[in-house]
Design an enzyme around this catalytic site. Structure first.
Site, PDB file in Angstrom:
ATOM      1  N   SER A  31       2.801  -5.138   2.386  1.00 16.59           N
ATOM      2  CA  SER A  31       3.513  -4.598   3.562  1.00 16.59           C
ATOM      3  C   SER A  31       3.855  -5.679   4.568  1.00 16.59           C
ATOM      4  CB  SER A  31       2.641  -3.594   4.316  1.00 16.59           C
ATOM      5  OG  SER A  31       2.409  -2.467   3.567  1.00 16.59           O
ATOM      6  N   HIS A  62       9.285  -1.955   2.311  1.00 17.81           N
ATOM      7  CA  HIS A  62       9.216  -2.387   0.905  1.00 17.81           C
ATOM      8  C   HIS A  62      10.629  -2.283   0.327  1.00 17.81           C
ATOM      9  CE1 HIS A  62       4.747  -2.275   0.266  1.00 17.81           C
ATOM     10  NE2 HIS A  62       4.868  -1.663   1.421  1.00 17.81           N
ATOM     11  N   HIS A  84       2.546   2.676  -4.534  1.00 11.81           N
ATOM     12  CA  HIS A  84       1.181   3.021  -4.128  1.00 11.81           C
ATOM     13  C   HIS A  84       0.819   4.405  -4.658  1.00 11.81           C
ATOM     14  CE1 HIS A  84       2.729   0.238  -1.058  1.00 11.81           C
ATOM     15  NE2 HIS A  84       1.484  -0.204  -0.978  1.00 11.81           N
ATOM     16  N   TYR A  86      -0.679   6.692  -3.094  1.00 20.52           N
ATOM     17  CA  TYR A  86      -0.464   7.759  -2.089  1.00 20.52           C
ATOM     18  C   TYR A  86       0.975   8.267  -2.060  1.00 20.52           C
ATOM     19  CZ  TYR A  86       1.190   3.844   0.794  1.00 20.52           C
ATOM     20  OH  TYR A  86       1.849   2.744   1.242  1.00 20.52           O
ATOM     21  N   GLU A  87       1.881   7.547  -2.732  1.00 17.51           N
ATOM     22  CA  GLU A  87       3.266   8.030  -2.765  1.00 17.51           C
ATOM     23  C   GLU A  87       3.426   9.199  -3.730  1.00 17.51           C
ATOM     24  OE1 GLU A  87       6.360   4.703  -2.372  1.00 17.51           O
ATOM     25  OE2 GLU A  87       4.535   3.641  -2.954  1.00 17.51           O
ATOM     26  N   ALA A 114      -1.798  -5.797   3.042  1.00 17.87           N
ATOM     27  CA  ALA A 114      -2.223  -5.599   4.432  1.00 17.87           C
ATOM     28  C   ALA A 114      -3.501  -4.781   4.362  1.00 17.87           C
ATOM     29  CB  ALA A 114      -1.147  -4.833   5.188  1.00 17.87           C
ATOM     30  N   MET A 212      -5.031   0.208   0.726  1.00 19.79           N
ATOM     31  CA  MET A 212      -4.584   1.292  -0.155  1.00 19.79           C
ATOM     32  C   MET A 212      -3.815   0.778  -1.373  1.00 19.79           C
ATOM     33  SD  MET A 212      -3.130   3.736   2.864  1.00 19.79           S
ATOM     34  CE  MET A 212      -3.984   3.856   4.438  1.00 19.79           C
ATOM     35  N   SER A 213      -4.074  -0.471  -1.751  1.00 21.53           N
ATOM     36  CA  SER A 213      -3.323  -1.017  -2.886  1.00 21.53           C
ATOM     37  C   SER A 213      -4.221  -1.944  -3.696  1.00 21.53           C
ATOM     38  CB  SER A 213      -2.103  -1.796  -2.366  1.00 21.53           C
ATOM     39  OG  SER A 213      -2.521  -2.942  -1.637  1.00 21.53           O
ATOM     40  N   ASN A 236      -5.238  -5.240  11.205  1.00 16.60           N
ATOM     41  CA  ASN A 236      -5.860  -4.457  12.298  1.00 16.60           C
ATOM     42  C   ASN A 236      -7.351  -4.385  12.025  1.00 16.60           C
ATOM     43  OD1 ASN A 236      -4.728  -2.578  10.013  1.00 16.60           O
ATOM     44  ND2 ASN A 236      -6.523  -1.541  10.853  1.00 16.60           N
ATOM     45  N   HIS A 248       1.288   2.526  11.225  1.00 18.79           N
ATOM     46  CA  HIS A 248       1.963   1.625  10.283  1.00 18.79           C
ATOM     47  C   HIS A 248       2.732   0.545  11.045  1.00 18.79           C
ATOM     48  CE1 HIS A 248       3.637   0.276   6.536  1.00 18.79           C
ATOM     49  NE2 HIS A 248       4.875   0.529   6.908  1.00 18.79           N
TER      50      HIS A 248
HETATM   51  N1  HPA Z   1      -7.099   1.044   6.414  1.00 17.84           N
HETATM   52  C1  HPA Z   1      -6.534   1.207   5.209  1.00 17.84           C
HETATM   53  N2  HPA Z   1      -5.442   0.548   4.825  1.00 17.84           N
HETATM   54  C2  HPA Z   1      -4.904  -0.323   5.694  1.00 17.84           C
HETATM   55  C3  HPA Z   1      -5.442  -0.552   6.962  1.00 17.84           C
HETATM   56  C4  HPA Z   1      -6.609   0.187   7.336  1.00 17.84           C
HETATM   57  O1  HPA Z   1      -7.150   0.048   8.454  1.00 17.84           O
HETATM   58  N3  HPA Z   1      -4.655  -1.480   7.566  1.00 17.84           N
HETATM   59  C5  HPA Z   1      -3.690  -1.801   6.687  1.00 17.84           C
HETATM   60  N4  HPA Z   1      -3.835  -1.113   5.549  1.00 17.84           N
END
Ligand code: HPA
Length: 273
Positions: A31, A62, A84, A86-87, A114, A212-213, A236, A248
């Site tokens: 990302s 993306h 991903h 989750y998609e 990320a 998440m990847s 973050n 996001h």
């Molecule tokens: N949690 C899960 N996936 C993420 C995060 C997070 O804090 N930041 C970027 N991708």
């Protein structure tokens, strides 16, 4: 499942008929980390939309294509955009792009993402070389019939992230003056960010970053005998460590801010792979 195998074969055949390019290294861009694409001396681009059966990415940021070209004199293929879980894809579809990329002959994969920082010593904007992962997706891309030509039924995961590549990443970061952390990536399904209690649990499990990847792609790469280097951009601090709500936008913004440093690091690593 048989259908998916056929679909994958069609996609691989299409790509092989579209190019004579052989790449030694594959790079998956996470990302907001698309900046790296600017450092590639591009020979050819293949949009996923042209490739038969390629699952379409639905996430903002993306763009969705293979970029074939040179970085630091090395032939690489980059995936700009990935799928991903989750998609809503099946887990085999999540690794579809990786398998197409593998068919171009890559021996090494550099996978980026990320991630949220779980380790209290981390700050937003840190880069972290992944030295292990915890698969909390509760699925596995190798479920189903095993193809012996791809790898063994029960792959060893004692070193999913190649020790020499980890060392190379750390050495390279030091040489070019980019600070780098090292730690364990926890892979979840998403798409929700974590609750405060989930973050506490992941810390007890000794995770350093959460995302998440990556986990599905790494598992398939290990199965195929491709050496893996993983690098997370800590976009973050995870829920509860961070004092504000996650979005996001924040993730993309931080990723964009470090994109230049990150690209420099990846390029220099590629030079020495
Ligand atoms: N949690 C899960 N996936 C993420 C995060 C997070 O804090 N930041 C970027 N991708």
């Amino acid at each position: 499942m048989e259908n998916l195998e056929k679909e994958l074969t069609q996609a691989i055949n299409f790509v092989k008929n579209s190019t004579n390019f052989n790449a030694s290294t594959g790079v998956i861009l996470g990302s907001g980390l698309g900046f790296f694409a600017k450092t590639i001396k591009i020979e050819q681009e293949i949009p996923y939309s042209q490739i038969p059966n390629f699952p379409k990415s639905t996430v903002v940021g993306h763009s969705g294509k293979f970029i074939l070209g040179e970085v630091e004199g090395k032939k690489i293929v980059a995936m700009s955009g990935r799928n991903h879980f989750y998609e809503g894809y099946k887990i085999k579809q999540v690794v579809f792009g990786l398998k197409v990329m593998a068919s171009l002959g890559i021996k090494t994969l550099i996978v980026t993402n990320a991630a949220g920082g779980l380790n209290p010593r981390f700050q937003a904007g840190d880069l972290m070389v992944i030295d292990d992962h915890i698969n909390l997706t509760f699925t596995n891309p190798l479920i189903g019939k095993n193809d012996k030509n791809e790898g063994v039924r029960f792959p060893d995961l004692s070193e999913p992230y190649n020790k020499n590549l980890i060392e190379l990443a750390e050495k390279t970061a030091l040489e070019i003056g980019i600070p780098i952390k090292k730690g364990v990536y926890v892979g979840l399904k998403g798409p929700t960010y974590e609750t405060v209690s989930e973050v506490k649990m992941l810390q007890i499990l000794e995770g350093d970053a959460v995302g998440m990847s990556t986990v599905p792609e790494v598992i398939v790469s290990v199965h195929l005998g491709i050496k893996v280097l993983g690098i997370s951009c800590i976009t973050n601090l995870a829920t509860g460590i961070s004092n504000h709500k996650l979005s996001h936008e924040e993730v993309s913004k931080t990723a964009n801010n470090v994109s230049e440093n990150f690209s420099k690091l990846i390029s220099k690593i590629i030079r020495n792979v």
